[in-house]
Design a protein around this motif. Sequence first.
Motif, PDB file in Angstrom:
ATOM      1  N   UNK A 160       0.672  -1.083  -0.043  1.00  0.00           N
ATOM      2  CA  UNK A 160      -0.166   0.291  -0.194  1.00  0.00           C
ATOM      3  C   UNK A 160       0.706   0.960  -0.038  1.00  0.00           C
ATOM      4  N   UNK A 161       2.198   1.257   0.801  1.00  0.00           N
ATOM      5  CA  UNK A 161       3.015   2.213   0.571  1.00  0.00           C
ATOM      6  C   UNK A 161       3.375   2.274  -0.655  1.00  0.00           C
ATOM      7  N   UNK A 162       3.715   2.023  -1.690  1.00  0.00           N
ATOM      8  CA  UNK A 162       4.490   1.422  -2.623  1.00  0.00           C
ATOM      9  C   UNK A 162       3.214   2.681  -3.550  1.00  0.00           C
ATOM     10  N   UNK A 163       2.295   1.598  -3.559  1.00  0.00           N
ATOM     11  CA  UNK A 163       1.081   2.655  -3.811  1.00  0.00           C
ATOM     12  C   UNK A 163       0.397   3.541  -4.193  1.00  0.00           C
ATOM     13  N   UNK A 164       0.748   4.139  -2.829  1.00  0.00           N
ATOM     14  CA  UNK A 164       0.914   5.641  -2.238  1.00  0.00           C
ATOM     15  C   UNK A 164       1.740   6.659  -3.064  1.00  0.00           C
ATOM     16  N   UNK A 165       2.911   5.908  -3.456  1.00  0.00           N
ATOM     17  CA  UNK A 165       4.016   6.796  -3.702  1.00  0.00           C
ATOM     18  C   UNK A 165       3.615   6.699  -5.761  1.00  0.00           C
ATOM     19  N   UNK A 166       3.141   6.224  -6.453  1.00  0.00           N
ATOM     20  CA  UNK A 166       2.942   5.936  -7.913  1.00  0.00           C
ATOM     21  C   UNK A 166       2.799   7.092  -8.177  1.00  0.00           C
ATOM     22  N   UNK A 167       2.194   8.671  -7.581  1.00  0.00           N
ATOM     23  CA  UNK A 167       2.149   9.617  -7.802  1.00  0.00           C
ATOM     24  C   UNK A 167       3.363  10.201  -8.321  1.00  0.00           C
ATOM     25  N   UNK A 168       4.303  10.026  -7.211  1.00  0.00           N
ATOM     26  CA  UNK A 168       5.114  10.716  -7.117  1.00  0.00           C
ATOM     27  C   UNK A 168       6.658   9.993  -8.084  1.00  0.00           C
ATOM     28  N   UNK A 169       5.994   8.919  -8.753  1.00  0.00           N
ATOM     29  CA  UNK A 169       7.089   9.145  -9.339  1.00  0.00           C
ATOM     30  C   UNK A 169       8.075   7.656  -8.922  1.00  0.00           C
ATOM     31  N   UNK A 170       7.775   6.863  -7.361  1.00  0.00           N
ATOM     32  CA  UNK A 170       9.071   6.729  -6.336  1.00  0.00           C
ATOM     33  C   UNK A 170       8.408   5.670  -6.423  1.00  0.00           C
ATOM     34  N   UNK A 171       7.665   4.725  -6.711  1.00  0.00           N
ATOM     35  CA  UNK A 171       6.902   3.876  -5.866  1.00  0.00           C
ATOM     36  C   UNK A 171       7.808   2.375  -6.347  1.00  0.00           C
ATOM     37  N   UNK A 172       8.715   2.332  -7.125  1.00  0.00           N
ATOM     38  CA  UNK A 172       9.360   0.444  -7.950  1.00  0.00           C
ATOM     39  C   UNK A 172      10.822   1.533  -7.422  1.00  0.00           C
ATOM     40  N   UNK A 173      11.253   1.552  -6.322  1.00  0.00           N
ATOM     41  CA  UNK A 173      12.413   1.936  -5.851  1.00  0.00           C
ATOM     42  C   UNK A 173      12.853   0.175  -5.313  1.00  0.00           C
ATOM     43  N   UNK A 174      13.450   0.203  -5.527  1.00  0.00           N
ATOM     44  CA  UNK A 174      14.536  -1.687  -5.633  1.00  0.00           C
ATOM     45  C   UNK A 174      14.594  -1.737  -4.204  1.00  0.00           C
ATOM     46  N   UNK A 175      15.309  -0.674  -3.046  1.00  0.00           N
ATOM     47  CA  UNK A 175      14.989  -1.370  -1.599  1.00  0.00           C
ATOM     48  C   UNK A 175      13.421  -1.541  -1.626  1.00  0.00           C
ATOM     49  N   UNK A 176      12.345  -1.187  -1.771  1.00  0.00           N
ATOM     50  CA  UNK A 176      11.152  -1.638  -1.449  1.00  0.00           C
ATOM     51  C   UNK A 176      10.831  -2.766  -2.161  1.00  0.00           C
ATOM     52  N   UNK A 177      11.103  -3.120  -2.919  1.00  0.00           N
ATOM     53  CA  UNK A 177      10.701  -4.532  -3.795  1.00  0.00           C
ATOM     54  C   UNK A 177      11.593  -5.314  -3.628  1.00  0.00           C
ATOM     55  N   UNK A 178      12.908  -5.693  -3.561  1.00  0.00           N
ATOM     56  CA  UNK A 178      13.390  -6.671  -2.409  1.00  0.00           C
ATOM     57  C   UNK A 178      12.805  -6.405  -0.785  1.00  0.00           C
ATOM     58  N   UNK A 179      12.091  -5.097  -0.143  1.00  0.00           N
ATOM     59  CA  UNK A 179      11.468  -5.980   0.551  1.00  0.00           C
ATOM     60  C   UNK A 179       9.758  -6.613   1.197  1.00  0.00           C
ATOM     61  N   UNK A 180       9.275  -5.990  -0.688  1.00  0.00           N
ATOM     62  CA  UNK A 180       8.257  -7.150  -0.799  1.00  0.00           C
ATOM     63  C   UNK A 180       8.585  -8.550  -1.181  1.00  0.00           C
ATOM     64  N   UNK A 181       9.574  -8.532  -1.664  1.00  0.00           N
ATOM     65  CA  UNK A 181      10.227 -10.046  -2.127  1.00  0.00           C
ATOM     66  C   UNK A 181      10.317 -11.085  -0.604  1.00  0.00           C
TER      67      UNK A 181
END
Length: 307
Positions: A160-181
Amino acid sequence: SALRARLLALARLDGMRLLAREASARAALDVLAGQPCLLLKGMALGHWLYPAPELRPGCDVDLLVADLAQAEAAVAALQAAGWRLAHGVAPHQASDTQVALVDPARRGVVLDLNWSLLNHAALGRGIAFDGLWARAQALPGLHPQARGLGPADALLHAALHRAGNRAAGTHDRLLWLYDLHLLAARCDAADWARLLAPAADPVQVAALADALAAAQAAFATALPPGLEAAAARSAEADLRLDAPGAFDRTHLQGLAWPQRLRWLWHKLLPPPAFMRHRYDAHGPLALAAAYLRRWGVGLRRALGAGR
């Protein structure tokens, strides 16, 4: 060898910063002894999801309390201990569901005190503190009273935090994707059954499915059985938060009418101390110009011209 030396220097710097953040977190938890609160994001994940806390970089300390009244009590206790509101905005004056405080002993460390898991009404709908607290896990390596989100709640929060950052274009930071993984690998069958249940909020399921697809593309994350069916059921729930102005509009629509009026009031007329900090506005004329600028930005967002 040059790259290795540079990476080692960065790792040492991250470790030093972590020591300061952890000291601030312990000091805050000492002040708030007896008040239920949860550590969020990087600091909490570093203490149970990663092999060592210093392997999960971060920039501040995030705490969650139950509601606005608990946030007011926590701020009062922290201020009595010397902490300072970073922007001069108390919880009852905030347009969002968080305020920032500065540690008096470590001026570079900011504590974000939250009284809702998400700063977006539609994304955080139905997520109650009591349930998060019941499923929380202890973080004894940080503090005897430290608790963080359980694996499934942490995974949903990350999505949900990733979804909230879509408007800023920062949602696919590698660190956040690795957290999800890593979080997806820690969820068991019972966790997935709760997250993907037919009764689960479709907006949250859609955000989770999208986040896991991004993690799979980056790290070949193993997806759970039932995700495809759950995503199909939630296909029409896309908030399209990357559309201009969508974040504020969908948040406003998710609020009850009294909350909408309060949110609009604090969004349009924040305290002068916040305006001076946010817009570097000093003096009456500069402050008036800052309010006019803010109203112009708000109007453009309402018309779909910005976040």
